[in-house]
Scaffold this motif. Structure first.
Motif, PDB file in Angstrom:
ATOM      1  N   ASP A  37       2.456  -9.527 -12.058  1.00  0.00           N
ATOM      2  CA  ASP A  37       2.200  -9.108 -10.393  1.00  0.00           C
ATOM      3  C   ASP A  37       1.791  -7.699 -10.454  1.00  0.00           C
ATOM      4  N   SER A  38       0.442  -7.677 -10.593  1.00  0.00           N
ATOM      5  CA  SER A  38      -0.087  -6.271 -10.450  1.00  0.00           C
ATOM      6  C   SER A  38       0.121  -5.494  -9.314  1.00  0.00           C
ATOM      7  N   LEU A  39       0.383  -6.179  -8.208  1.00  0.00           N
ATOM      8  CA  LEU A  39       0.785  -5.428  -6.978  1.00  0.00           C
ATOM      9  C   LEU A  39       1.975  -4.477  -7.171  1.00  0.00           C
ATOM     10  N   GLY A 155       1.535   7.275  -3.069  1.00  0.00           N
ATOM     11  CA  GLY A 155       1.220   6.647  -1.762  1.00  0.00           C
ATOM     12  C   GLY A 155       1.201   5.126  -2.077  1.00  0.00           C
ATOM     13  N   GLU A 156       0.452   4.806  -3.187  1.00  0.00           N
ATOM     14  CA  GLU A 156       0.126   3.301  -3.520  1.00  0.00           C
ATOM     15  C   GLU A 156       1.418   2.534  -3.875  1.00  0.00           C
ATOM     16  N   ASP A 157       2.488   3.431  -4.486  1.00  0.00           N
ATOM     17  CA  ASP A 157       3.691   2.769  -4.811  1.00  0.00           C
ATOM     18  C   ASP A 157       4.146   2.307  -3.483  1.00  0.00           C
ATOM     19  N   ALA A 163       4.385  -4.227   0.819  1.00  0.00           N
ATOM     20  CA  ALA A 163       3.545  -5.531   0.787  1.00  0.00           C
ATOM     21  C   ALA A 163       4.549  -6.200   0.029  1.00  0.00           C
ATOM     22  N   TYR A 164       5.035  -6.035  -1.168  1.00  0.00           N
ATOM     23  CA  TYR A 164       5.945  -6.847  -1.922  1.00  0.00           C
ATOM     24  C   TYR A 164       7.256  -7.545  -1.126  1.00  0.00           C
ATOM     25  N   GLN A 165       7.825  -6.457  -0.534  1.00  0.00           N
ATOM     26  CA  GLN A 165       8.936  -6.580   0.346  1.00  0.00           C
ATOM     27  C   GLN A 165       8.702  -7.596   1.487  1.00  0.00           C
ATOM     28  N   ASN A 166       7.622  -7.461   2.095  1.00  0.00           N
ATOM     29  CA  ASN A 166       6.933  -8.235   3.249  1.00  0.00           C
ATOM     30  C   ASN A 166       6.705  -9.636   2.678  1.00  0.00           C
ATOM     31  N   GLN A 167       6.065  -9.599   1.654  1.00  0.00           N
ATOM     32  CA  GLN A 167       6.016 -11.060   1.118  1.00  0.00           C
ATOM     33  C   GLN A 167       7.012 -11.902   0.580  1.00  0.00           C
ATOM     34  N   ARG A 168       8.167 -11.124   0.222  1.00  0.00           N
ATOM     35  CA  ARG A 168       9.297 -11.688  -0.342  1.00  0.00           C
ATOM     36  C   ARG A 168       9.961 -12.067   0.647  1.00  0.00           C
ATOM     37  N   ALA A 173       7.905  -6.531  12.210  1.00  0.00           N
ATOM     38  CA  ALA A 173       7.070  -5.257  11.895  1.00  0.00           C
ATOM     39  C   ALA A 173       8.082  -4.087  12.355  1.00  0.00           C
ATOM     40  N   SER A 174       9.319  -4.126  13.042  1.00  0.00           N
ATOM     41  CA  SER A 174      10.049  -3.122  13.329  1.00  0.00           C
ATOM     42  C   SER A 174      10.727  -2.866  12.146  1.00  0.00           C
ATOM     43  N   THR A 175      11.196  -3.709  11.333  1.00  0.00           N
ATOM     44  CA  THR A 175      11.865  -3.395  10.054  1.00  0.00           C
ATOM     45  C   THR A 175      10.977  -2.578   9.079  1.00  0.00           C
ATOM     46  N   MET A 176       9.569  -2.840   9.058  1.00  0.00           N
ATOM     47  CA  MET A 176       8.564  -2.146   8.186  1.00  0.00           C
ATOM     48  C   MET A 176       8.174  -0.668   8.771  1.00  0.00           C
ATOM     49  N   ASN A 177       8.457  -0.531   9.727  1.00  0.00           N
ATOM     50  CA  ASN A 177       8.119   0.557  10.686  1.00  0.00           C
ATOM     51  C   ASN A 177       9.220   1.318  10.240  1.00  0.00           C
TER      52      ASN A 177
END
Length: 348
Positions: A37-39, A155-157, A163-168, A173-177
Motif C-alpha cells: 500500500d503505497s499510500l 504533511g503528506e504523512d 485517507a487510510y483511516q477513513n478507508q479502513r 467528517a466530524s471525526t476527521m475534523n
C-alpha cells in the motif's frame, strides 16, 4: 536490530516498513501473501492466507503482534530465538523479561515530553479535559501507526494517515475534523512547524448515525459470553459515554476495565475489537462501531419521550444542534409506523 510490528485489524495484517531492512521487504513482496500500500507505506496481508507463513519469514527476527486478540492485545515472538540462536530448544513463542527490556513492545514515538507540552498548551487555553485527551490520543496514534517521531512526520504523512483511516473505518467528517484539529494544534502551537497548512477540511457529510434496534442490542449482549466484555458494552449503551471515557473508568484506584496488566487500562482499540467481535457473533451486518452504542442510547431515550435538552446534557454536547441529529433518526423510524386503519379488516 529492528523489531517488526504486525498490526491485526479488520481481517488484515499491516506491516509498516519505514525503518525495516530491505531484505525483509523483498521477502514479503516475493511471498505474494499480500500487497504493498503505497499510500500508507505498509504491506497488507490477509490473516487467513499469511499468518503462518509470515512467522516463517520472520524466523530470524523479533516481532510483536498487536491487537490480534482482545484478551492479549500485545504478543511478542522471536525474541528468545534471536537471543539463543544456536539453541534450537529455545524456539518458543514467548519472550523473557530481560529481552523485553531491551526491545520494549510497541514503542511510544509520541514521548511524555511532547505529551506534557501539548497538555500544558491546551490547558493554558482552557480546553476541556475530553478535548485534551482526544488531541493527545490522535497525535500518539499518528506517531504509533506511522512509526515516526513527531518531528519526522510530514504533511503528506498526515494526509495519508487520514485517507487510510477513513478507508479502513469509514470515519465521519466530524471525526476527521477533530483529528485534523489535533494535528494542526500540535504542529502549529507546540512543535512550531506548520506542515499541514494546505490540508483542506473534509466536507461535512449528511449521513445519519448508525443506530441499533433493541432486539439487536439484546442479541449483542446475549452473544458476548465474556462477562468483562459484556459489561463494557452494557456500560457504553446504558450511559452513552464515549469509548475513551468508558475505558478510563476507575473503581477507587484500579481500572474498571484493565488491559493486559492490572496497572494498564484497556485500550480504545481493544474495546472497539470487543464490540466488532460481539457484532459478528450476533450475526448483525450493520456497519456499526462501538460508538453506535452511544448513538443508540440517545435515540432510544428520544423515542421513549425524554426531553432532548436532558439528552444533550447527558451526552455532553455543547450545541443542541449536535443532539438534534438524533431526531432525524427517530423521525425515520416514525415514518415506518403503520396506521391502525392498515391493520383493520373492513366489511363490504
Amino acid at each position: 536490530m529492528d523489531v517488526v510490528y504486525l498490526f491485526y485489524e479488520h481481517n488484515k495484517i499491516r506491516m509498516p516498513f519505514y525503518d525495516y531492512d530491505k531484505n525483509l521487504f523483498t521477502k514479503m513482496i516475493a511471498s505474494r501473501l499480500g500487497f504493498w500500500d503505497s499510500l500508507s507505506n505498509q504491506f497488507i496481508v490477509q490473516p487467513e492466507h499469511g499468518d503462518i507463513l509470515i512467522k516463517q519469514i520472520l524466523v530470524n527476527k523479533p516481532y510483536v503482534e498487536v491487537e490480534k486478540d482482545p484478551n492479549t492485545p500485545i504478543a511478542v515472538g522471536g525474541f528468545l530465538y534471536q537471543k539463543h540462536n544456536s539453541d534450537l530448544s529455545n524456539k518458543t513463542t514467548g519472550a523473557d523479561s530481560a529481552y523485553l527490556a531491551a526491545y520494549p513492545p510497541l514503542p511510544d514515538f509520541f514521548s511524555c515530553i511532547w505529551r506534557e507540552k501539548l497538555e500544558v498548551e491546551l490547558r493554558s487555553r482552557k480546553y476541556s479535559a475530553n478535548t485534551i485527551d482526544a488531541y493527545v490520543q490522535y497525535n500518539r496514534d499518528l506517531c504509533r501507526r506511522l512509526q515516526k517521531l513527531p518531528e519526522n512526520i510530514t504533511g503528506e504523512d498526515i494526509k495519508g494517515y487520514l485517507a487510510y483511516q477513513n478507508q479502513r473505518l469509514n470515519l465521519s467528517a466530524s471525526t476527521m475534523n477533530l483529528a485534523l484539529s489535533a494535528f494542526k494544534f500540535f504542529y502549529n502551537n507546540v512543535l512550531k512547524h506548520d506542515i499541514i497548512q494546505d490540508q483542506h477540511r473534509p466536507r461535512q457529510d449528511k449521513r445519519l448515525p448508525v443506530v441499533l434496534s433493541k432486539s439487536e442490542i439484546k442479541a449483542i449482549f446475549d452473544a458476548e459470553k465474556n462477562l468483562k466484555h459484556r459489561l463494557l458494552l452494557m456500560m457504553v449503551y446504558s450511559s452513552g459515554l464515549r469509548v475513551n471515557e468508558v475505558v478510563a473508568l476507575k473503581r477507587t484506584n484500579t481500572w474498571l476495565f484493565p488491559g493486559r496488566t492490572a496497572s494498564l487500562q484497556l485500550s480504545i482499540r481493544s474495546a472497539q475489537k470487543i464490540f466488532e467481535n460481539a457484532l459478528r457473533k450476533a450475526r448483525i451486518e450493520k456497519s456499526a462501531s462501538i460508538h453506535s452504542l452511544r448513538h443508540t442510547f440517545a435515540t432510544h431515550l428520544l423515542e421513549s419521550g425524554t426531553d432532548i435538552r436532558y439528552i444533550q446534557e447527558l451526552l455532553g454536547h455543547t450545541s443542541i444542534r449536535t443532539t438534534e441529529r438524533y431526531t432525524h433518526v427517530a423521525r425515520c423510524k416514525s415514518l415506518q409506523i403503520q396506521s391502525p386503519l392498515d391493520n383493520m379488516t373492513l366489511e363490504d
